[in-house]
Scaffold this motif. Structure first.
Motif, short mmCIF file in Angstrom:
data_model
loop_
_atom_site.label_atom_id
_atom_site.label_comp_id
_atom_site.label_asym_id
_atom_site.label_seq_id
_atom_site.Cartn_x
_atom_site.Cartn_y
_atom_site.Cartn_z
N TYR A 181 36.77 53.39 29.96
CA TYR A 181 38.04 53.16 30.67
C TYR A 181 37.86 53.14 32.18
N VAL A 182 36.71 53.62 32.65
CA VAL A 182 36.48 53.71 34.10
C VAL A 182 36.16 52.33 34.66
N ILE A 183 36.73 52.04 35.81
CA ILE A 183 36.57 50.74 36.45
C ILE A 183 35.69 50.89 37.69
N PHE A 184 34.68 50.02 37.78
CA PHE A 184 33.79 49.99 38.93
C PHE A 184 34.34 48.97 39.93
N THR A 185 34.49 49.38 41.20
CA THR A 185 34.95 48.45 42.23
C THR A 185 33.92 48.40 43.35
N ASP A 186 33.81 47.25 43.96
CA ASP A 186 32.88 47.05 45.06
C ASP A 186 33.58 46.23 46.13
N GLU A 187 34.25 46.94 47.03
CA GLU A 187 34.99 46.26 48.09
C GLU A 187 34.44 46.68 49.45
N ASP A 188 34.16 45.70 50.29
CA ASP A 188 33.64 45.96 51.64
C ASP A 188 32.40 46.86 51.59
N ARG A 189 31.52 46.55 50.67
CA ARG A 189 30.27 47.30 50.47
C ARG A 189 30.52 48.78 50.19
#
Length: 102
Positions: free
Chosen positions: A11-19
């Motif tokens: 259920y965990v979401i990985f995000t990659d914003e602005d490094r």
């Protein structure tokens, strides 16, 4: 002997914003920021793995790092992920190696 294997909580979401790499837990609504090594460990948690398997992979990337340091860091990080319910754990029994030949 008992051993643990770990995997990402699905259920965990990985995000990659602005490094800035983060894990988002929708149930708690909280974010958990990852550093470079944390991201590498998270990558390994795509499937069920032991701490030892993660340590072995990291030592291939960071050849000069002392094994005990890497192992302690991985255990600490995995425990931190577990406390935040970002990963799942299964416990299984490993047959003892006694060296006897039947």
């Amino acid at each position: 002997t008992m051993m643990n294997k770990y995997r990402r909580n699905l259920y965990v979401i990985f995000t990659d914003e602005d490094r800035k790499e983060q894990l988002y837990h929708p149930k708690s609504g909280s974010f958990y920021e990852l550093n470079e090594v944390g991201s590498l460990i998270w990558d390994e948690l795509i499937e069920w793995v032991t701490v030892e398997e993660i340590v072995t992979k990291l030592l291939k990337k960071f050849e000069d790092a002392p094994r005990t340091l890497v192992e302690n860091d991985v255990r600490s990080f995995v425990n931190s992920l577990n406390e935040r319910e970002l990963i799942e754990i299964i416990v299984f029994e490993v047959a003892a190696k006694n060296g006897n030949i039947s």
